[in-house]
Design an enzyme around this catalytic site. Structure first.
Site, mmCIF file in Angstrom:
data_model
loop_
_atom_site.group_PDB
_atom_site.id
_atom_site.type_symbol
_atom_site.label_atom_id
_atom_site.label_comp_id
_atom_site.label_asym_id
_atom_site.label_seq_id
_atom_site.Cartn_x
_atom_site.Cartn_y
_atom_site.Cartn_z
ATOM 1 N N HIS A 367 0.850 -1.435 -0.078
ATOM 2 C CA HIS A 367 0.018 0.012 0.003
ATOM 3 C C HIS A 367 0.646 1.008 0.143
ATOM 4 O O HIS A 367 0.303 2.413 -0.412
ATOM 5 C CB HIS A 367 -1.070 0.071 1.197
ATOM 6 C CG HIS A 367 -1.945 -1.158 0.708
ATOM 7 N ND1 HIS A 367 -1.844 -2.442 1.640
ATOM 8 C CD2 HIS A 367 -3.101 -1.260 -0.111
ATOM 9 C CE1 HIS A 367 -2.757 -3.143 0.656
ATOM 10 N NE2 HIS A 367 -3.404 -2.449 -0.184
ATOM 11 N N ARG A 474 -10.368 2.110 -4.797
ATOM 12 C CA ARG A 474 -9.913 1.215 -3.646
ATOM 13 C C ARG A 474 -10.462 1.789 -2.629
ATOM 14 O O ARG A 474 -9.654 2.515 -1.786
ATOM 15 C CB ARG A 474 -8.580 0.717 -3.728
ATOM 16 C CG ARG A 474 -7.984 -0.071 -4.721
ATOM 17 C CD ARG A 474 -6.527 -0.323 -4.734
ATOM 18 N NE ARG A 474 -6.191 -1.456 -5.232
ATOM 19 C CZ ARG A 474 -5.175 -1.241 -6.486
ATOM 20 N NH1 ARG A 474 -5.122 0.169 -7.005
ATOM 21 N NH2 ARG A 474 -4.999 -2.144 -7.365
ATOM 22 N N ARG A 510 -15.117 0.025 -5.107
ATOM 23 C CA ARG A 510 -14.905 -1.409 -4.669
ATOM 24 C C ARG A 510 -15.180 -1.287 -3.282
ATOM 25 O O ARG A 510 -14.529 -0.496 -2.470
ATOM 26 C CB ARG A 510 -13.705 -1.821 -5.208
ATOM 27 C CG ARG A 510 -13.788 -3.217 -4.597
ATOM 28 C CD ARG A 510 -12.200 -3.955 -5.147
ATOM 29 N NE ARG A 510 -11.133 -3.417 -4.177
ATOM 30 C CZ ARG A 510 -9.876 -3.676 -4.544
ATOM 31 N NH1 ARG A 510 -9.461 -4.345 -5.570
ATOM 32 N NH2 ARG A 510 -8.849 -3.209 -3.905
ATOM 33 N N ASN A 632 -4.043 -8.806 -10.724
ATOM 34 C CA ASN A 632 -2.897 -8.974 -9.375
ATOM 35 C C ASN A 632 -3.057 -10.302 -8.810
ATOM 36 O O ASN A 632 -2.589 -11.252 -8.548
ATOM 37 C CB ASN A 632 -3.144 -7.775 -8.551
ATOM 38 C CG ASN A 632 -2.633 -6.641 -9.409
ATOM 39 O OD1 ASN A 632 -2.338 -6.448 -10.448
ATOM 40 N ND2 ASN A 632 -3.084 -5.461 -8.672
ATOM 41 N N ASP A 633 -4.558 -10.220 -8.063
ATOM 42 C CA ASP A 633 -4.869 -11.292 -7.435
ATOM 43 C C ASP A 633 -5.105 -12.772 -8.147
ATOM 44 O O ASP A 633 -4.877 -13.832 -7.876
ATOM 45 C CB ASP A 633 -6.225 -11.144 -6.597
ATOM 46 C CG ASP A 633 -5.787 -10.526 -5.307
ATOM 47 O OD1 ASP A 633 -4.832 -10.883 -4.594
ATOM 48 O OD2 ASP A 633 -6.260 -9.579 -4.771
ATOM 49 N N ARG A 643 1.864 -12.782 -4.297
ATOM 50 C CA ARG A 643 2.198 -11.413 -5.116
ATOM 51 C C ARG A 643 3.058 -10.519 -4.367
ATOM 52 O O ARG A 643 3.713 -9.620 -4.840
ATOM 53 C CB ARG A 643 0.787 -10.753 -5.473
ATOM 54 C CG ARG A 643 0.067 -10.184 -4.230
ATOM 55 C CD ARG A 643 -1.365 -9.754 -4.701
ATOM 56 N NE ARG A 643 -1.445 -8.341 -4.635
ATOM 57 C CZ ARG A 643 -2.634 -7.834 -4.943
ATOM 58 N NH1 ARG A 643 -3.895 -8.446 -5.100
ATOM 59 N NH2 ARG A 643 -2.524 -6.284 -4.887
ATOM 60 N N CYS A 680 -8.647 -4.217 -14.443
ATOM 61 C CA CYS A 680 -8.088 -3.183 -13.441
ATOM 62 C C CYS A 680 -6.975 -3.481 -12.800
ATOM 63 O O CYS A 680 -6.344 -2.831 -11.965
ATOM 64 C CB CYS A 680 -9.259 -2.696 -12.575
ATOM 65 S SG CYS A 680 -9.498 -3.930 -11.375
#
Ligand code: PEP
Ligand code: MG
Length: 754
Positions: A367, A474, A510, A632-633, A643, A680
């Site tokens: 983050h 996010r 989201r 990403n996930d 990751r 995304c």
């Protein structure tokens, strides 16, 4: 010196006097070795300094032949001096010449000396040189003498680190400490920044090494230990540790070490040799650091961080200063250097002066990386040992895109990077010139480019890039940077400001994606074996609907009169989506009952990031209003590769056939069933990957704002028909599993800028 405590104390005081004398560096060093030899009743005292090429050069001697100074040089794998530097441990021998590592240097005339004691000159665990005393007689140096010489070496470490000795370095043989260094890490945020080091947790510079009153120092140390323990206990009890980005388990480990008798005993012993409490902490920590740095065991190396943390806390307690850097008064062109840092800590700094961030930890999807990207601050993570390789104020360059760091760069290197920064600025200018062109491929296929966001500071990028909207907002970032759980009112205020800033462009919010690697420091954590596969995101939302409900309520209220889009993360089955949808319906009814105006329209979607969705994608696509691929996930789960784990994260190429086939299924089924789909995840923002995605049929991408220019430049030159045919051909082929090379060739052949 003969055992008496006065010995080293008298010596240290004399050395300090010599250090303060306004004499030439060589003269200073010559006087220092005379003092040490006299005080230690040694016939020889020599100082070897580590050069940039790793060679240890004799810089001063009392007792050996003077002409050997600046002539005798040992490689790190040579002689007893090399051995000490390598192992970073003292070595005491009654007959040096019978040691297998002994290397005879005729120019020194040392053949007549038998007894030998050498200690490493350490600073922050790095070896800067070696200090040696020798005697003619066969004798074994006592523990006290070894201690005393190690303490003396601290003074020399200070002298070497000051850079003063560079003036007497042989031309072309710079000393190591101030040498330019090139380090590699991983890219966290693109961009080039030139500036000066600001340590996020600055080391306390210990100036006063010698105790005036040993008993008083013992007392100061004991008081500081007690105060530090109490402070740690309080932090843990309060549970409010978000501010410094610290986590409870880190503090628990620190607390454990704060009670470690071995570590404390070594510090107490060092104080008893006549050091100030601060100097004792630094001595022991430097020795421990040197030892642990040579360990390859990741568990032990992790302990090094904990001990560093603890030593730093203890030093700050002794100095009566604050543990973290004051956020004000940041110098111009500051480059923050830290072991790790939370997003809240980064946001605390004055952004106007911040030119870059360099961390020992922090992966590309962490983050802090997200926040650095949002703020447009170049950042590099996973740079090993960076905090002890630099000094406050050192010149430094961070190249975010390349994941590289240049410490104390030579003028030509600095000029090259300054040029790179200028070129980048020019390129950005070119991207800006594409801003108003329609986002269409050469053959006229419209591609929607959106930005990913999470903070209000992201929103101006929408107009700057002229993106179609926010493809992924996010919402957890607000939660992560806060010191406590944001209230429904605070959430509502943020969402309303975001919608206002978007000025009618669509924003896809989201719902909270916490758990896994996204921890909220103020929320009670559940211990899990496999957090990425654990209780996270929508799972928490459905099991404890209070949080989700209040968020949905905030979104619905902020969205009054707007076209509101809500998306759920980590959905693994269509039923989970239906449950989430029911929660939204309930909140809509609730708000209607209370007379709140509804959104102009409401669309509900899911992230496609758990592989199970791929196998009932039709059911999902029929139920939802839209889908967004969280690559990403999705890649992490598809390849079972964490990751956040450097060792495995880059192991699998998302441009390989298995990954691309999975992505193709989603694009095809979404198209067949008329369900809009976006990508995304990070791959959407990389021109080559974005090109492949267009070839698979994706027409909407969402990416970090800085990626919009490069992706747009790519698609303006792309023929969507040609890449579609190429992807079909490549996916059906049986060459390399990774299509990266083939796609690069395609781009080159078609003059597509990447
Ligand atoms: C993803 O998983 O690709 C994604 C976009 O979400 P996040 O990176 O926030 O998990
Ligand atoms: Mg995700």
């Amino acid at each position: 010196m003969r055992g008496a405590l006065g010995g080293p104390r008298v010596l240290l005081r004399r050395l300090r006097e010599v250090m303060a004398e306004p004499v030439h560096a060589q003269e200073k060093l010559d006087r220092i070795v005379i003092q040490i030899a006299a005080n230690m009743v040694a016939e020889v005292c020599s100082v070897y300094v580590m050069r940039a090429d790793g060679v240890l050069e004799l810089y001063a001697t009392e007792g050996l032949k003077r002409e050997a100074v600046h002539l005798t040089a040992m490689r790190a794998d040579e002689g007893l001096v090399g051995l000490i530097a390598r192992e970073a441990e003292p070595l005491a021998l009654s007959d040096a010449q019978s040691h297998p590592a002994f290397s005879y240097r005729p120019e020194t005339g040392e053949e007549i000396y038998h007894a030998f004691l050498g200690v490493p000159i350490l600073r922050a665990g790095n070896t800067l040189g070696v200090l040696v005393v020798q005697n003619r007689a066969h004798r074994l140096y006592s523990e006290e003498e070894i201690e005393a010489l190690q303490t003396t070496a601290m003074v020399l470490a200070e002298l070497i680190a000051s850079g003063e000795l560079q003036a007497i370095a042989t031309p072309g043989a710079d000393i190591a400490i101030r040498r330019p260094l090139h380090q590699r890490g991983v890219c966290l945020a693109d961009g080039v920044g030139l500036g000066h080091v600001v340590l996020h947790e600055p080391r306390v510079v210990v100036k006063n090494l010698i105790a005036e009153d040993v008993q008083r120092e013992v007392q100061r140390l004991e008081d500081a230990i007690a105060a530090m323990r109490a402070a740690i206990d309080k932090l843990i009890e309060r549970g409010d540790v978000a501010h410094h980005g610290e986590h409870r388990d880190v503090l628990e480990t620190v607390r454990m070490f704060a009670n470690d008798q071995g570590w404390l005993r070594r510090i107490r012993e060092a104080v008893l040799t006549g050091l100030t409490a601060e100097a004792a902490v630094e001595r022991v920590q430097s020795d421990t650091r040197a030892r642990l740095l040579r360990q390859t065991d990741p568990y032990l190396r992790e302990r090094l961080h904990d001990l560093d943390d603890l030593a730093n806390r203890l030093l700050h307690t002794l100095a009566g200063t604050d543990f973290a850097t004051s956020r004000e008064g940041l110098p111009e062109n500051a480059i923050l250097v830290a072991r790790s840092m939370g997003p809240a800590a980064l946001l605390d700094y004055d952004r106007a002066h911040l030119r870059g961030v360099i961390l020992e930890e922090g992966g590309p999807t962490s983050h802090i990386a997200i926040v650095a990207r949002a703020l447009g601050i170049p950042a590099v993570g996973e740079v090993e040992n960076i905090t002890s390789l630099v000094e406050q104020g050192d010149a430094i360059i961070v190249d975010g895109g390349a994941g590289e760091v240049q410490i104390r760069p030579a003028p030509d290197v600095e000029a090259a990077y300054a040029e790179k920064a200028r070129l980048r600025a020019r390129r950005q200018e070119q991207y800006r010139s594409l801003r108003d062109l329609p986002s269409r491929t050469r053959d006229g296929v419209a591609i929607d480019l959106n930005i990913n966001a999470g903070l209000l500071v992201d929103m101006p990028h929408l107009a700057e890039t002229n993106a179609a909207g926010v493809g992924l907002f996010r919402t957890e970032i607000q939660f992560m940077v806060a010191q406590r759980l944001p209230t429904t009112g605070e959430q509502l205020a943020l969402y309303a400001s975001v919608l206002e800033a978007a000025q009618g462009r669509p924003v896809t919010f989201r719902t909270l994606d916490i758990g896994g690697d996204k921890v909220l420091p103020y929320m009670k954590q559940v211990e899990e074996e496999n957090p990425a596969l654990g209780w996270r995101a929508i799972r928490i939302g459905l099991d404890r609907p209070g949080l989700l409900r209040s968020q949905v309520r905030a979104l619905l209220r902020a969205g009054a009169g707007h076209h509101l889009r809500i998306m759920f993360p980590m959905v693994a089955t269509v039923e989970e989506f239906e449950m989430a949808k029911a929660i939204v319906a309930r909140e809509e009814a609730h708000l209607a009952r209370h007379g709140h105006p509804p959104p102009a329209s409401l669309s509900l979607g899911v992230m496609v990031e758990v592989p199970s969705l791929l196998f009932h994608i039709d059911e999902v696509a029929r139920k939802v209003d839209f889908m967004s691929v969280g690559s990403n996930d999705l890649m992490q789960f598809l390849f079972a590769a964490d990751r956040e784990n450097r060792q495995v994260a880059a192991r699998f190429d998302p441009l390989c056939r298995p990954a691309l086939r999975a992505l193709k299924v989603v694009a095809e089924r979404a198209d067949a069933l008329g369900c809009p789909v976006t990508v995304c995840g990070e791959i959407g923002g990389r021109p080559l990957e974005a090109m492949a995605l267009i070839g698979l049929g994706y027409r909407r991408l969402s990416m970090s704002p800085s990626a919009v220019g490069p992706v747009k430049a790519m698609l303006l030159k792309l023929d969507a028909g040609a890449i579609t045919a190429e992807m079909e051909r490549l996916l059906a082929g049986d060459g390399d599993l990774s299509l990266r090379k083939a796609l690069l060739r395609f781009a080159e052949a078609h003059d597509i800028p990447l």
